[in-house]
Design an enzyme around this catalytic site. Structure first.
Site, PDB file in Angstrom:
ATOM      1  N   SER A   1     -36.982  11.512   4.204  1.00  0.00           N
ATOM      2  CA  SER A   1     -36.815  10.451   3.196  1.00  0.00           C
ATOM      3  C   SER A   1     -36.777   9.089   3.853  1.00  0.00           C
ATOM      4  O   SER A   1     -36.456   8.951   5.032  1.00  0.00           O
ATOM      5  CB  SER A   1     -35.501  10.633   2.439  1.00  0.00           C
ATOM      6  OG  SER A   1     -35.466  11.892   1.860  1.00  0.00           O
TER       7      SER A   1
HETATM    8  N1  SAH Z   1     -32.759  15.835   5.744  1.00  0.00           N
HETATM    9  C1  SAH Z   1     -34.096  16.101   6.173  1.00  0.00           C
HETATM   10  C2  SAH Z   1     -35.072  15.970   5.020  1.00  0.00           C
HETATM   11  C3  SAH Z   1     -35.894  17.190   4.919  1.00  0.00           C
HETATM   12  S1  SAH Z   1     -36.927  17.333   3.520  1.00  0.00           S
HETATM   13  C4  SAH Z   1     -34.486  15.256   7.374  1.00  0.00           C
HETATM   14  O1  SAH Z   1     -33.723  14.370   7.773  1.00  0.00           O
HETATM   15  O2  SAH Z   1     -35.561  15.493   7.908  1.00  0.00           O
HETATM   16  C5  SAH Z   1     -36.110  18.627   2.632  1.00  0.00           C
HETATM   17  C6  SAH Z   1     -36.023  19.938   3.324  1.00  0.00           C
HETATM   18  O3  SAH Z   1     -35.375  20.850   2.421  1.00  0.00           O
HETATM   19  C7  SAH Z   1     -37.356  20.594   3.667  1.00  0.00           C
HETATM   20  O4  SAH Z   1     -37.402  20.818   5.032  1.00  0.00           O
HETATM   21  C8  SAH Z   1     -37.350  21.900   2.878  1.00  0.00           C
HETATM   22  O5  SAH Z   1     -37.963  22.976   3.561  1.00  0.00           O
HETATM   23  C9  SAH Z   1     -35.869  22.130   2.695  1.00  0.00           C
HETATM   24  N2  SAH Z   1     -35.509  23.048   1.609  1.00  0.00           N
HETATM   25  C10 SAH Z   1     -36.037  23.174   0.377  1.00  0.00           C
HETATM   26  N3  SAH Z   1     -35.424  24.161  -0.314  1.00  0.00           N
HETATM   27  C11 SAH Z   1     -34.474  24.667   0.527  1.00  0.00           C
HETATM   28  C12 SAH Z   1     -33.516  25.718   0.409  1.00  0.00           C
HETATM   29  N4  SAH Z   1     -33.384  26.466  -0.689  1.00  0.00           N
HETATM   30  N5  SAH Z   1     -32.709  25.959   1.465  1.00  0.00           N
HETATM   31  C13 SAH Z   1     -32.797  25.235   2.624  1.00  0.00           C
HETATM   32  N6  SAH Z   1     -33.698  24.249   2.794  1.00  0.00           N
HETATM   33  C14 SAH Z   1     -34.516  23.964   1.751  1.00  0.00           C
END
Ligand code: SAH
Length: 277
Positions: free
Chosen positions: A119
């Site tokens: 993000s």
């Molecule tokens: N906080 C992260 C943002 C990642 S984007 C950063 O700093 O990079 C959101 C992430 O949520 C993705 O990697 C996606 O695979 C994960 N995601 C989606 N559904 C999920 C679930 N049920 N359990 C764990 N991770 C999940």
């Protein structure tokens, strides 16, 4: 607001393979080792590491680039000093592909592989500042025991590690879980645990959590998160809002009498998906 407890400096340049692989059946854990250094020696090594790793076009002093990002966040209305300080410390360019490193300090979301995105800094800052306004965080001056759903590349986990007592961060995509483990291997903040699995189930072994933050958005907040939230704790999650017809930041405070919900800014997070992959 009081400052969080002092931490060892973050130096994500020193990737020393502190991660420990475990069997796929059990959650994979990352317990970064603490390295004790004289402060001056640390600063000098950090400078040398920055010089070695700074991508072309970013300039050698990435601290200056980060401090400009922090000024922009401040100008945008972020007032939470611990959050601003964490942004000044964590080197976002180390969490994205080298080809994107010169965009790392712009206020933009960036691809991190497997169709996922990190993000933009202003949204991450907004979420963390909202978490800090929860009852526990206001009283303690830190986020306490944190659960993050969606580790992604590990950037927000690194920020959270500086702002809390402990962090459990769950990722459902093995490729990203592994990438985050590598990105965070030199991380020297206290108790950070990476878990591979479906974050919709939370992580019961370490519950209750005083702060829960989701980086992926669903139609509603899974019951497990509410169960695992401590009384006095706060949860923030992008959630579909039928009235607005889009995603908004949903804040939930758990009080002795029940939960209180507040709906904040419209956002665009990747979907919260089922199961691990
Ligand atoms: N906080 C992260 C943002 C990642 S984007 C950063 O700093 O990079 C959101 C992430 O949520 C993705 O990697 C996606 O695979 C994960 N995601 C989606 N559904 C999920 C679930 N049920 N359990 C764990 N991770 C999940």
């Amino acid at each position: 607001m009081t400052r969080p407890p002092p931490r060892f400096p973050l130096d994500l340049g020193r990737v020393q393979g502190t991660a420990r692989a475990t069997s796929a059946a059990s959650p994979e854990l990352l317990r970064p080792q603490r390295h004790l250094h004289h402060a001056a020696q640390d600063a000098q090594q950090q400078q040398q590491a920055s010089a070695r790793h700074a991508p072309q076009g970013l300039g050698l002093d990435s601290a200056a680039v980060r401090s400009r990002m922090v000024q922009r966040l401040r100008a945008d209305g972020v007032r939470c000093e611990p959050v601003l300080q964490a942004f000044a410390q964590v080197e976002r360019h180390r969490f994205v592909d080298t080809a994107l490193a010169n965009q790392a300090y712009e206020d933009t979301s960036l691809p991190i592989g497997l169709q996922q995105t990190i993000s933009k800094p202003s949204v991450v800052a907004r979420m963390l500042a909202l978490l800090f306004e929860g009852e526990h965080a206001r009283q303690q001056g830190h986020l306490g025991r944190v659960l993050e759903i969606g580790t992604g590349c590990g950037y927000q986990a690194a920020l959270l590690a500086l702002l809390s007592r402990s962090v459990v961060s769950i990722e459902r995509l093995k490729g990203l879980h592994d990438k985050a483990r590598d990105n965070l291997a030199g991380q020297q903040a206290g108790d950070l645990r990476l878990v591979y699995g479906d974050g919709r189930l939370g992580h019961a072994p370490r519950a209750p959590y005083t702060s829960i933050v989701a980086a992926a958005g669903g139609d509603d907040v899974p019951v497990a998160w509410l169960d695992q939230l401590a009384v006095g704790g706060r949860l923030i999650a992008p959630t579909h809002d039928a009235e607005r017809g889009g995603q908004v930041l949903l804040v939930i405070d758990k009080q002795a009498e029940g939960v209180v919900r507040q709906w904040h800014d419209a956002v665009h997070f990747v979907p919260l998906q089922s199961g691990a992959a």
